[in-house]
Design a protein around this motif. Structure first.
Motif, short mmCIF file in Angstrom:
data_model
loop_
_atom_site.label_atom_id
_atom_site.label_comp_id
_atom_site.label_asym_id
_atom_site.label_seq_id
_atom_site.Cartn_x
_atom_site.Cartn_y
_atom_site.Cartn_z
N GLN A 170 1.08 -1.24 -0.23
CA GLN A 170 -0.10 -0.11 0.10
C GLN A 170 1.25 0.98 0.64
N ALA B 295 -6.19 4.83 -5.58
CA ALA B 295 -6.88 4.04 -6.03
C ALA B 295 -7.09 3.94 -7.17
N ASN C 113 -13.03 4.12 -1.53
CA ASN C 113 -11.51 3.61 -1.23
C ASN C 113 -11.14 3.47 0.32
N CYS D 67 -6.25 2.89 1.13
CA CYS D 67 -5.52 3.53 0.20
C CYS D 67 -4.72 4.76 0.63
#
Length: 182
Positions: free
Chosen positions: A114, A143, A159, A162
């Protein structure tokens, strides 16, 4: 003389038919493709698990969004059923629509960490006429990343994990974003 008129009329007919087919809007020939993961739990669009060797119909869906995109053309719609799709979606076509079941059950989880720059859930560069609806993106750095994408719509995107929601760069014409949680 009659042959000359006949040939001229035939040539004119052929030219009109070719012109009509060339100018015909893409949506007239649009195809719907379907994508499903390895489960049928919560599915709405399909009734069987996906396989990229399938035909992409609702009865025989593809396994990956990327494969569906590789066979799609302008005007086509890709229906993404409930499930977890471990892939980064790079949109390289114009006028393509992506529709998920909803942003809590149709999830894109791109490979990578991430926190790693460049790990995008959905990305497109120099495109026009995209539509993304009812898809969730998890564990991505970004995202959705659009660079020079115009006349497009992002609707109902979720989202929650993220680092960044949407990055829209150099989008000169409208990119409509509605009903989204970032």
């Amino acid at each position: 003389m009659n042959k000359s008129i006949f040939h001229s009329a035939a040539l004119l007919t052929v030219l009109l038919c070719v012109t009509f087919l060339v100018l015909l809007p893409a949506h007239v020939f649009a195809t719907d493709f379907f994508v499903n993961d390895n489960s049928t739990v919560g599915d709405v669009f399909t009734a069987s698990v996906g396989n990229d060797s399938n035909s992409g119909t609702s009865g025989n869906p593809f396994r990956t969004i990327s494969h569906a995109l590789s066979v799609a053309n302008a005007g086509d719609t890709i229906f993404i059923d409930a499930g977890l799709f471990s892939e980064a979606v790079v949109i390289d076509k114009d006028f393509v629509s992506f529709i998920g079941v909803d942003s809590r059950t149709t999830l894109i989880d791109p490979p990578g960490s991430q926190g790693t720059v460049g790990v995008n859930g959905i990305s497109a560069q120099t495109r026009v006429g995209l539509s993304i609806k009812n898809v969730g993106v998890i564990d991505a750095n970004v995202a959705i990343r659009f660079d020079d994408v115009d006349f497009s719509r992002i609707t109902g995107i979720r989202n929650t994990t993220c680092d960044d929601g949407f990055l829209l760069f150099n989008c000169i014409q409208p990119v409509e974003v509605t009903g989204t949680l970032v």
